[in-house]
Design a protein around this motif. Structure first.
Motif, PDB file in Angstrom:
ATOM      1  N   GLY A   1      -4.417   0.689  -5.703  1.00 29.76           N
ATOM      2  CA  GLY A   1      -3.186   0.041  -5.257  1.00 29.76           C
ATOM      3  C   GLY A   1      -2.024   0.197  -6.215  1.00 29.76           C
ATOM      4  N   VAL A   2      -2.273   0.804  -7.376  1.00 27.47           N
ATOM      5  CA  VAL A   2      -1.204   1.061  -8.343  1.00 27.47           C
ATOM      6  C   VAL A   2      -0.842   2.541  -8.266  1.00 27.47           C
ATOM      7  CG1 VAL A   2      -0.591   1.126 -10.800  1.00 27.47           C
ATOM      8  CG2 VAL A   2      -1.961  -0.770  -9.902  1.00 27.47           C
ATOM      9  N   THR A   3       0.435   2.820  -7.958  1.00 22.34           N
ATOM     10  CA  THR A   3       0.897   4.204  -7.886  1.00 22.34           C
ATOM     11  C   THR A   3       1.031   4.789  -9.282  1.00 22.34           C
ATOM     12  OG1 THR A   3       2.034   3.770  -5.818  1.00 22.34           O
ATOM     13  CG2 THR A   3       2.752   5.698  -7.049  1.00 22.34           C
ATOM     14  N   LYS A   4       1.682   4.048 -10.187  1.00 21.89           N
ATOM     15  CA  LYS A   4       1.847   4.487 -11.580  1.00 21.89           C
ATOM     16  C   LYS A   4       2.200   3.285 -12.424  1.00 21.89           C
ATOM     17  CE  LYS A   4       2.095   8.014 -14.451  1.00 21.89           C
ATOM     18  NZ  LYS A   4       0.912   8.732 -14.810  1.00 21.89           N
ATOM     19  N   GLY A   5       1.540   3.151 -13.579  1.00 25.42           N
ATOM     20  CA  GLY A   5       1.818   2.026 -14.457  1.00 25.42           C
ATOM     21  C   GLY A   5       1.764   2.421 -15.912  1.00 25.42           C
TER      22      GLY A   5
ATOM     23  N   MET B   1      -0.621  -7.786 -24.478  1.00 25.62           N
ATOM     24  CA  MET B   1      -0.075  -6.662 -23.746  1.00 25.62           C
ATOM     25  C   MET B   1       1.047  -7.070 -22.794  1.00 25.62           C
ATOM     26  SD  MET B   1      -2.509  -4.477 -21.163  1.00 25.62           S
ATOM     27  CE  MET B   1      -3.736  -4.351 -22.450  1.00 25.62           C
ATOM     28  N   HIS B   2       1.961  -6.140 -22.590  1.00 32.32           N
ATOM     29  CA  HIS B   2       2.957  -6.226 -21.527  1.00 32.32           C
ATOM     30  C   HIS B   2       2.767  -4.977 -20.665  1.00 32.32           C
ATOM     31  CE1 HIS B   2       5.700  -9.542 -22.909  1.00 32.32           C
ATOM     32  NE2 HIS B   2       4.811  -9.448 -23.888  1.00 32.32           N
ATOM     33  N   TYR B   3       2.927  -5.147 -19.351  1.00 28.84           N
ATOM     34  CA  TYR B   3       2.698  -4.023 -18.444  1.00 28.84           C
ATOM     35  C   TYR B   3       3.774  -3.975 -17.373  1.00 28.84           C
ATOM     36  CZ  TYR B   3       0.756  -7.552 -15.283  1.00 28.84           C
ATOM     37  OH  TYR B   3       0.588  -8.644 -14.482  1.00 28.84           O
ATOM     38  N   GLN B   4       3.888  -2.798 -16.765  1.00 29.28           N
ATOM     39  CA  GLN B   4       4.771  -2.600 -15.620  1.00 29.28           C
ATOM     40  C   GLN B   4       4.164  -1.524 -14.740  1.00 29.28           C
ATOM     41  OE1 GLN B   4       8.553  -1.225 -17.050  1.00 29.28           O
ATOM     42  NE2 GLN B   4       7.729   0.652 -17.909  1.00 29.28           N
ATOM     43  N   HIS B   5       4.314  -1.696 -13.433  1.00 32.32           N
ATOM     44  CA  HIS B   5       3.861  -0.637 -12.538  1.00 32.32           C
ATOM     45  C   HIS B   5       4.566  -0.719 -11.181  1.00 32.32           C
ATOM     46  CE1 HIS B   5       0.689  -3.735 -11.444  1.00 32.32           C
ATOM     47  NE2 HIS B   5       1.096  -3.375 -10.242  1.00 32.32           N
ATOM     48  N   LEU B   6       4.438   0.364 -10.442  1.00 30.58           N
ATOM     49  CA  LEU B   6       4.839   0.417  -9.043  1.00 30.58           C
ATOM     50  C   LEU B   6       3.561   0.392  -8.228  1.00 30.58           C
ATOM     51  CD1 LEU B   6       7.635   3.131  -8.988  1.00 30.58           C
ATOM     52  CD2 LEU B   6       7.860   0.780  -8.181  1.00 30.58           C
ATOM     53  N   ASN B   7       3.491  -0.516  -7.259  1.00 24.97           N
ATOM     54  CA  ASN B   7       2.291  -0.573  -6.425  1.00 24.97           C
ATOM     55  C   ASN B   7       2.440   0.373  -5.233  1.00 24.97           C
ATOM     56  OD1 ASN B   7       3.816  -1.953  -4.484  1.00 24.97           O
ATOM     57  ND2 ASN B   7       2.966  -3.949  -4.994  1.00 24.97           N
ATOM     58  N   ALA B   8       1.442   0.389  -4.369  1.00 26.14           N
ATOM     59  CA  ALA B   8       1.428   1.305  -3.230  1.00 26.14           C
ATOM     60  C   ALA B   8       2.591   1.045  -2.268  1.00 26.14           C
ATOM     61  CB  ALA B   8       0.094   1.204  -2.498  1.00 26.14           C
ATOM     62  N   LYS B   9       3.140  -0.165  -2.280  1.00 23.76           N
ATOM     63  CA  LYS B   9       4.297  -0.501  -1.434  1.00 23.76           C
ATOM     64  C   LYS B   9       5.614  -0.196  -2.143  1.00 23.76           C
ATOM     65  CE  LYS B   9       1.802  -4.368   0.643  1.00 23.76           C
ATOM     66  NZ  LYS B   9       1.771  -5.837   0.745  1.00 23.76           N
ATOM     67  N   MET B  10       5.519   0.462  -3.311  1.00 25.65           N
ATOM     68  CA  MET B  10       6.679   0.806  -4.132  1.00 25.65           C
ATOM     69  C   MET B  10       7.428  -0.433  -4.608  1.00 25.65           C
ATOM     70  SD  MET B  10       6.305   3.954  -4.591  1.00 25.65           S
ATOM     71  CE  MET B  10       7.813   4.526  -5.362  1.00 25.65           C
ATOM     72  N   GLU B  11       6.664  -1.502  -4.891  1.00 31.82           N
ATOM     73  CA  GLU B  11       7.223  -2.723  -5.469  1.00 31.82           C
ATOM     74  C   GLU B  11       6.936  -2.714  -6.966  1.00 31.82           C
ATOM     75  OE1 GLU B  11       6.255  -5.832  -1.834  1.00 31.82           O
ATOM     76  OE2 GLU B  11       4.655  -5.287  -3.226  1.00 31.82           O
ATOM     77  N   PHE B  12       7.944  -3.125  -7.743  1.00 32.64           N
ATOM     78  CA  PHE B  12       7.740  -3.241  -9.184  1.00 32.64           C
ATOM     79  C   PHE B  12       6.943  -4.499  -9.498  1.00 32.64           C
ATOM     80  CE2 PHE B  12      11.503  -0.475  -9.457  1.00 32.64           C
ATOM     81  CZ  PHE B  12      11.064   0.420 -10.406  1.00 32.64           C
TER      82      PHE B  12
END
Length: 111
Positions: A40-44, A58-69
Motif C-alpha cells: 500500500g506504500v508507493t514510495k517512502g 524515526m520520522h517518515y514520509q510516504h505516498l500511499n497507493a491513493k497518492m496521499e501523503f
C-alpha cells in the motif's frame, strides 16, 4: 550493550499477506536512513537517530497507493532473534491526517 549495525539491512513487515512493505536501511554512526515500498506504500523514506539501547527514533514520509501523503514519527525497538536476525517492534503515529492514526507493526530482517 553491543551496538546493532543497521547498515545495508533489509526488513519486511511481519504478515501472512505476500504484499507487504519492504524497507532498506543505511547507517552512518548514530544516523539511520532508508527507503520503503509495497503493502500500500508507493514510495517512502525515513530518517532516524539511534539511542544508547539501539532503538530508532524515526520520522517518515510516504505516498500511499491513493497518492496521499503520510507523515509521521515512530519508535522502533530492536530484539535479536535466536537465528541472529533483527526484529523491530514499532509504534508509529501519523501526524498529517484529519484524525491522528496510531498503530504498531513488527518488522523482521530479510537475509
Amino acid at each position: 550493550m553491543m551496538k546493532i549495525d543497521y547498515n545495508n539491512k533489509t526488513f519486511k513487515v511481519v504478515s501472512d499477506n505476500d504484499d507487504v512493505t519492504h524497507f532498506k536501511y543505511y547507517q552512518k554512526e548514530d544516523v539511520v536512513w532508508g527507503e520503503y515500498q509495497g503493502g500500500g506504500v508507493t514510495k517512502g523514506s525515513l530518517i532516524a537517530k539511534v539511542d544508547s539501547k539501539n532503538a530508532l527514533h524515526m520520522h517518515y514520509q510516504h505516498l500511499n497507493a491513493k497518492m496521499e501523503f503520510k507523515l509521521g514519527k515512530c519508535i522502533s525497538v530492536p530484539k535479536i532473534l535466536s537465528d541472529g536476525r533483527i526484529e523491530l517492534f514499532e509504534k508509529y503515529e501519523s501526524v498529517n491526517t484529519e484524525v491522528v492514526s496510531k498503530g504498531e507493526i513488527t518488522l523482521i530482517e530479510v537475509l
